[in-house]
Design an enzyme around this catalytic site. Structure first.
Site, mmCIF file in Angstrom:
data_model
loop_
_atom_site.group_PDB
_atom_site.id
_atom_site.type_symbol
_atom_site.label_atom_id
_atom_site.label_comp_id
_atom_site.label_asym_id
_atom_site.label_seq_id
_atom_site.Cartn_x
_atom_site.Cartn_y
_atom_site.Cartn_z
ATOM 1 N N LEU A 44 0.792 -1.116 0.168
ATOM 2 C CA LEU A 44 -0.285 0.040 -0.086
ATOM 3 C C LEU A 44 1.094 1.121 0.065
ATOM 4 O O LEU A 44 2.544 1.326 0.168
ATOM 5 C CB LEU A 44 -0.977 -0.068 0.923
ATOM 6 C CG LEU A 44 -1.892 -0.718 1.535
ATOM 7 C CD1 LEU A 44 -2.192 -1.283 2.546
ATOM 8 C CD2 LEU A 44 -3.307 -0.952 0.591
ATOM 9 N N SER A 45 0.495 2.258 -0.651
ATOM 10 C CA SER A 45 0.875 3.621 -0.057
ATOM 11 C C SER A 45 1.039 3.447 0.966
ATOM 12 O O SER A 45 0.355 3.932 2.056
ATOM 13 C CB SER A 45 0.036 5.042 -0.730
ATOM 14 O OG SER A 45 0.488 6.168 -0.405
ATOM 15 N N SER A 47 3.619 2.124 2.674
ATOM 16 C CA SER A 47 3.346 1.116 3.622
ATOM 17 C C SER A 47 5.285 0.855 4.000
ATOM 18 O O SER A 47 5.172 0.219 4.961
ATOM 19 C CB SER A 47 3.395 -0.350 3.229
ATOM 20 O OG SER A 47 3.959 -0.360 1.797
ATOM 21 N N GLY A 48 5.627 1.591 2.993
ATOM 22 C CA GLY A 48 7.538 1.503 3.400
ATOM 23 C C GLY A 48 8.252 1.205 2.326
ATOM 24 O O GLY A 48 9.263 0.141 2.736
ATOM 25 N N SER A 50 9.637 2.675 -0.188
ATOM 26 C CA SER A 50 10.647 2.849 -0.657
ATOM 27 C C SER A 50 11.296 3.551 -0.017
ATOM 28 O O SER A 50 13.089 3.241 -0.236
ATOM 29 C CB SER A 50 10.091 5.093 -1.352
ATOM 30 O OG SER A 50 8.864 5.199 -2.182
ATOM 31 N N SER A 117 2.067 -1.173 -7.242
ATOM 32 C CA SER A 117 1.369 -2.459 -8.121
ATOM 33 C C SER A 117 0.614 -3.967 -7.426
ATOM 34 O O SER A 117 0.705 -4.979 -7.146
ATOM 35 C CB SER A 117 2.989 -3.281 -9.251
ATOM 36 O OG SER A 117 3.632 -3.825 -7.435
HETATM 37 N N1 LIG Z 1 10.174 -0.373 9.706
HETATM 38 C C1 LIG Z 1 9.410 0.514 9.344
HETATM 39 N N2 LIG Z 1 9.477 0.647 6.981
HETATM 40 C C2 LIG Z 1 9.745 1.020 6.474
HETATM 41 N N3 LIG Z 1 9.068 2.523 6.570
HETATM 42 C C3 LIG Z 1 9.203 2.629 8.195
HETATM 43 C C4 LIG Z 1 8.450 1.636 9.035
HETATM 44 N N4 LIG Z 1 8.549 2.540 10.451
HETATM 45 C C5 LIG Z 1 8.001 3.675 9.928
HETATM 46 N N5 LIG Z 1 8.276 3.903 8.922
HETATM 47 C C6 LIG Z 1 7.626 5.299 8.062
HETATM 48 O O1 LIG Z 1 7.282 4.811 7.275
HETATM 49 C C7 LIG Z 1 6.591 5.880 5.962
HETATM 50 C C8 LIG Z 1 6.905 4.672 5.093
HETATM 51 O O2 LIG Z 1 7.141 5.506 3.483
HETATM 52 P P1 LIG Z 1 6.961 5.188 2.138
HETATM 53 O O3 LIG Z 1 7.399 6.636 1.223
HETATM 54 O O4 LIG Z 1 7.970 4.512 2.296
HETATM 55 O O5 LIG Z 1 6.356 4.822 1.853
HETATM 56 P P2 LIG Z 1 5.619 3.950 0.055
HETATM 57 O O6 LIG Z 1 5.169 2.037 1.021
HETATM 58 O O7 LIG Z 1 6.623 3.889 -0.105
HETATM 59 O O8 LIG Z 1 4.511 4.750 -0.589
HETATM 60 P P3 LIG Z 1 3.879 5.370 -2.364
HETATM 61 O O9 LIG Z 1 3.759 3.715 -2.387
HETATM 62 O O10 LIG Z 1 2.674 6.595 -1.546
HETATM 63 O O11 LIG Z 1 5.481 5.400 -2.866
HETATM 64 C C9 LIG Z 1 7.984 6.753 6.104
HETATM 65 O O12 LIG Z 1 7.751 7.326 7.124
HETATM 66 C C10 LIG Z 1 8.572 5.386 7.280
HETATM 67 O O13 LIG Z 1 9.734 6.101 7.805
HETATM 68 MG MG LIG Z 2 7.209 4.778 -2.867
#
Ligand SMILES: Nc1ncnc2c1ncn2[C@@H]1O[C@H](COP(=O)(O)OP(=O)(O)OP(=O)(O)O)[C@@H](O)[C@H]1O
Ligand SMILES: [Mg+2]
Length: 211
Positions: A44-45, A47-48, A50, A117
């Site tokens: 998910l957006s 989720s972490g 990136s 995805s």
């Molecule tokens: N264990 C963890 N792993 C990853 N991210 C974490 C964790 N704990 C906290 N976070 C926080 O969760 C957020 C994840 O954001 P990130 O931009 O990585 O999400 P994304 O999945 O890439 O979203 P999008 O699809 O919108 O690009 C960040 O602010 C990060 O600091």
């Molecule tokens: Mg991202």
């Protein structure tokens, strides 16, 4: 008719002949000291994807691996800037990223691809493009309640306010993988531990070797 059919270019490509490269993928991998592979982060957006992909990229880079990151919006700024968010364009977006990942893997790189995805069929399409064992699905499994609390881009707030339509997890489905090679629960682990889980998988499967 399958939506894939509408975007294939088979008809246009019938006179194109593949030219074998003189340097083989195995020779490139031998030079690099590791296998080529794509780590396909899905979730998910917020989720972490990136965050963990960048931590993995840094750990691999520090080990001397040849790496590259392909990340959501960045690709839409260039290669895929002609694509929108309707179903056909979303599929084409993932298909092109899959093809680019495939070229990087052919070049012997380890590619971290970080895209929501959300659909099983699209991820299966990319898996099918790549040589067996070179597509490693990384499920970034974070409950939507936590993603929404984090909301690093303010997108959930906008989606709840009706300012963004077809937002994954709210008014568009996320189809979770049921057999991802790596399953990461970010709500339970630090970013570093999440990234180490990926590195350990790569060590255990001889994609990279111990230093
Ligand atoms: N264990 C963890 N792993 C990853 N991210 C974490 C964790 N704990 C906290 N976070 C926080 O969760 C957020 C994840 O954001 P990130 O931009 O990585 O999400 P994304 O999945 O890439 O979203 P999008 O699809 O919108 O690009 C960040 O602010 C990060 O600091
Ligand atoms: Mg991202």
């Amino acid at each position: 008719m399958s939506p894939y059919k509408t975007i294939t270019t088979d008809e246009k490509s019938s006179d194109v002949v593949w030219h074998e490269a003189s340097v083989t993928p195995a020779q490139r991998e031998s030079n690099n000291g590791h296998q080529g592979a794509v780590l396909w982060f899905t979730g998910l957006s917020g989720s972490g994807k990136s965050t963990v992909a960048n931590a993995v990229d840094k750990m691999l880079h520090d080990r001397g691996c040849k790496t590259y990151i392909l990340d959501g919006d960045n690709v839409r700024h260039g290669l895929n800037k002609d694509l929108g968010f309707n179903d056909v364009d979303r599929i084409e977006n993932i298909r092109r990223i899959g093809e680019v990942s495939n070229l990087f893997v052919d070049a012997g790189l380890i590619v971290c691809s970080a895209f929501i995805s959300p659909f099983i069929a699209d991820r299966a399409m990319v898996r099918a493009l790549l040589p067996e064992t070179r597509f490693i699905e990384v499920f970034i499994d974070t409950p939507i309640s936590i993603c929404e609390q984090r909301d690093p881009k303010g997108l959930y707030k906008k989606a709840r306010a009706g300012e963004i339509k077809n937002f994954t997890g709210i008014d568009s489905a996320y189809e979770a993988p049921d057999a991802a090679e790596i399953h990461i629960k970010t709500a339970e682990l630090s970013v570093e531990m999440c990234a180490k889980q990926v590195i350990n998988y790569m060590l255990d499967n001889n994609i990279i070797s111990a230093k």
